[in-house]
Scaffold this active site. Structure first.
Site, PDB file in Angstrom:
ATOM      1  N   LYS A  84      71.389  58.789  30.014  1.00  0.00           N
ATOM      2  CA  LYS A  84      70.099  58.114  29.842  1.00  0.00           C
ATOM      3  C   LYS A  84      70.385  56.705  29.309  1.00  0.00           C
ATOM      4  O   LYS A  84      71.034  56.540  28.263  1.00  0.00           O
ATOM      5  CB  LYS A  84      69.260  58.914  28.837  1.00  0.00           C
ATOM      6  CG  LYS A  84      67.787  58.900  29.132  1.00  0.00           C
ATOM      7  CD  LYS A  84      67.077  59.886  28.208  1.00  0.00           C
ATOM      8  CE  LYS A  84      65.586  59.817  28.374  1.00  0.00           C
ATOM      9  NZ  LYS A  84      64.903  60.619  27.362  1.00  0.00           N
TER      10      LYS A  84
HETATM   11  O1  G3P Z   1      60.573  61.721  27.336  1.00  0.00           O
HETATM   12  C1  G3P Z   1      60.330  60.656  26.469  1.00  0.00           C
HETATM   13  C2  G3P Z   1      59.705  61.162  25.243  1.00  0.00           C
HETATM   14  O2  G3P Z   1      60.594  61.916  24.497  1.00  0.00           O
HETATM   15  C3  G3P Z   1      59.016  60.135  24.422  1.00  0.00           C
HETATM   16  O3  G3P Z   1      57.887  60.770  23.997  1.00  0.00           O
HETATM   17  O4  G3P Z   1      55.976  61.215  22.592  1.00  0.00           O
HETATM   18  O5  G3P Z   1      57.903  59.862  21.708  1.00  0.00           O
HETATM   19  O6  G3P Z   1      56.371  58.913  23.400  1.00  0.00           O
HETATM   20  P1  G3P Z   1      56.988  60.150  22.856  1.00  0.00           P
END
Ligand code: G3P
Length: 215
Positions: A84
């Protein structure tokens, strides 16, 4: 649509896997930090559990640093680890190099369809548009996903769209309607998908009626 689980919590991954709902896993430094465990140790454990793409994120900001980290991470499970990489010029350079070496890359922290187009041109295997974080700042995250789908279809790009930063069942529904390749879903949202009040009341009613037949 493939379901990835967006967590580094091995218990959650196991539970979702046992329900047949895990085609792959995405992690990031914040998700690993939540576990309080060692990064490499957690990834090794996940790789032993799931036979599918497992995204492991680099933290270097320069191309050389990203490549060095990638070459260590890929050793954890050469078949299933996906590197990633953040959507930056240095990240695009690292992506091109890794793609040329046959190492799959998931370009992350993408917030626009044009960033997705760059990822596809750089040879990324996956692009992760963060829909929830766009919604947070008053933009329609899923609108961007729709545009990415159109662009990729227009030109036959094979880069897979991972709808990421998913916060609710509606994100999953819209991802499926748009034709995103993958939705990466937090465990809590995955459980919400199975839930329906009419299912619960239906079970209650059947149980009550079954009791009546036990005469
Ligand atoms: O897949 C990306 C994710 O982990 C980010 O999520 O909720 O931190 O925006 P969030």
């Amino acid at each position: 649509m493939k379901f990835f689980i967006d967590t580094a919590n091995v218990d959650e991954i196991r539970a979702a896997h046992d329900m047949g709902l895990v085609d792959g896993v995405t992690t990031n430094p914040s998700l690993v930090a939540k576990t309080g465990r060692n990064f490499h140790e957690v990834l090794t454990e996940i790789a032993a559990l799931v036979d599918g793409p497992i995204s492991a994120e680099v933290v270097a900001l320069d191309t050389e640093g990203m490549l060095a980290e990638a070459r260590e991470l890929i050793k954890l499970h050469p078949k299933n680890i996906v590197i990633k990489v953040p959507m930056t010029p240095a990240g695009l350079k690292a992506t091109r190099q890794l793609a040329d070496e046959g190492i799959p890359v998931n370009m992350t922290l993408a917030f626009s369809p044009l960033q997705a187009l760059l990822a596809a041109k750089a040879g990324a295997a996956y692009i992760s548009p963060f829909v929830g974080r766009l919604d947070d700042v008053g933009h329609l995250g899923m609108e961007g996903v729709e545009q990415i789908r159109t662009i990729f279809d227009n030109y036959g790009f094979t880069t897979e769209i991972i709808v990421a930063s998913v916060r609710s069942p509606l994100h999953v529904l819209n991802a499926a309607l748009i034709g995103a390749d993958i939705c990466t879903i937090p465990y809590g949202v995955l459980l919400q998908l199975a839930k329906h009040p009419l299912t619960d009341t239906g079970i209650e009613r059947f149980l009550a009626d079954w009791q009546k037949s036990q005469v």
